[in-house]
Motif scaffolding. Structure first.
Motif: not given
Length: 324
Positions: A50-55, A71-80
């Motif tokens: 994976v070479t994309v950069q998150e934006v 777009a181009h998520i590299v760090t999946p998260t949960l926002t609480i």
């Protein structure tokens, strides 16, 4: 778990701003009262190529800072968002929210933050999922979003003692392509990744689900071709389209499901919801479907059309009847 630094999340965003012409890439603060955590310990699985950069950009040129899309998520998260943050008391339950975006982006503001505020006011601890996208080179390909959704639901269940909610009272709500992911998560049982820690001992189980103007079919005249192309590529085989159509192979263990769609939706035809309703009823899964006269696509929590505005109350009543 540790909080993610927004600068780390959006590093390199300027290099990919051209991919979202509606707005210049920039760093948006997490809205007040929300907390963000990564869902994987370390990097997400299968990212060696994976070479994309998150934006993160604005959803529309006139959007406010809370109406961002990733777009181009590299760090999946949960926002609480906890009920106390909006002046409410916990009802002992939780909601996992899966925003849409055609599997090419994730509308975390429109179908995340705003929805979380509404359900936190009703007493739910809310978790907004930011998930990886299938076209970004992940080893799992189309399964990458499912990996994140399964991991997130297990993680939420593991948080139940800390956050003081019942792990058997968790709902899942998905919107548009996020509705496809929510249905995938809740109506099929195949594991998508190998366990990484103790949280993965939790079952992938929800008490109730809502599929809002969902992408369901990947084949036939009512398929949303944009989501299909992002998920399966430009020329998928008939067998592949059938396999990812979620009105097929619904598990007998699927939770009670609520569906809502506008009849004038010109993006994802309402027949997607009708097909899913038929599939659920064929399996004797409790289900309820609301087809609103107006609302278009992506009505979310905003009153774009008077007809579709009451869906949160309708779903809350449905969830209460079914133990969430």
């Amino acid at each position: 778990m540790t909080l993610i630094d927004r600068r780390t999340l959006l590093a390199g965003a300027a290099a990919t701003a051209a991919l979202a012409p509606a707005a210049m890439a920039q760093s948006f603060p997490i809205p007040q009262g929300f907390e963000r955590i990564p869902i994987w310990p370390g990097k997400a699985p299968g990212g060696e190529h994976v070479t994309v950069q998150e934006v993160e950009t604005l959803r529309r040129p006139d959007s406010g800072p809370d109406d961002g899309v990733f777009a181009h998520i590299v760090t999946p998260t949960l926002t609480i968002l906890r009920p106390q943050a909006v002046g409410s008391r916990s009802n002992g339950a939780a909601m996992m929210l899966i925003p849409g975006g055609g599997y090419s982006r994730v509308a975390i503001g429109h179908e995340g933050y705003s929805i979380a505020r509404r359900f936190a006011q009703a007493g739910y601890v809310c978790f907004v999922l930011l998930y990886r996208l299938p076209g970004d080179g992940w080893a799992a390909g189309p399964e990458a979003p499912l990996q994140d959704a399964q991991r997130a639901l297990r993680l939420i269940r593991s948080f139940a003692p800390r956050e003081r909610f019942d792990p058997d009272r968790i709902g899942v709500i998905g919107f548009s392509a996020g509705g496809h992911l929510a249905a995938w998560l809740t109506t099929r049982t195949a594991e998508s990744y190998s366990p990484v820690d103790a949280a993965d001992r939790e079952p992938v189980k929800a008490a109730v689900a809502a599929y809002m103007y969902p992408v369901i079919q990947m084949e036939g005249p009512f398929a949303h071709t944009g989501s299909r192309t992002q998920l399966l590529g430009p020329d998928p085989t008939p067998e592949r389209m059938h396999a990812y159509s979620l009105d097929q192979n619904v598990s007998d263990t699927a939770p009670p499901a609520f569906l809502a769609h506008a009849l004038n939706d010109k993006v994802v035809p309402f027949q997607n919801s009708v097909a899913m309703l038929s599939a659920l009823k064929a399996r004797n899964i409790p289900a309820e479907c609301h087809l609103f006269e107006t609302g278009g696509h992506g009505f979310g929590i905003t009153a774009q059309a008077e007809a579709s505005a009451p869906w949160p109350d309708l779903f809350l009543a449905f969830a209460k009847r079914h133990g969430a």
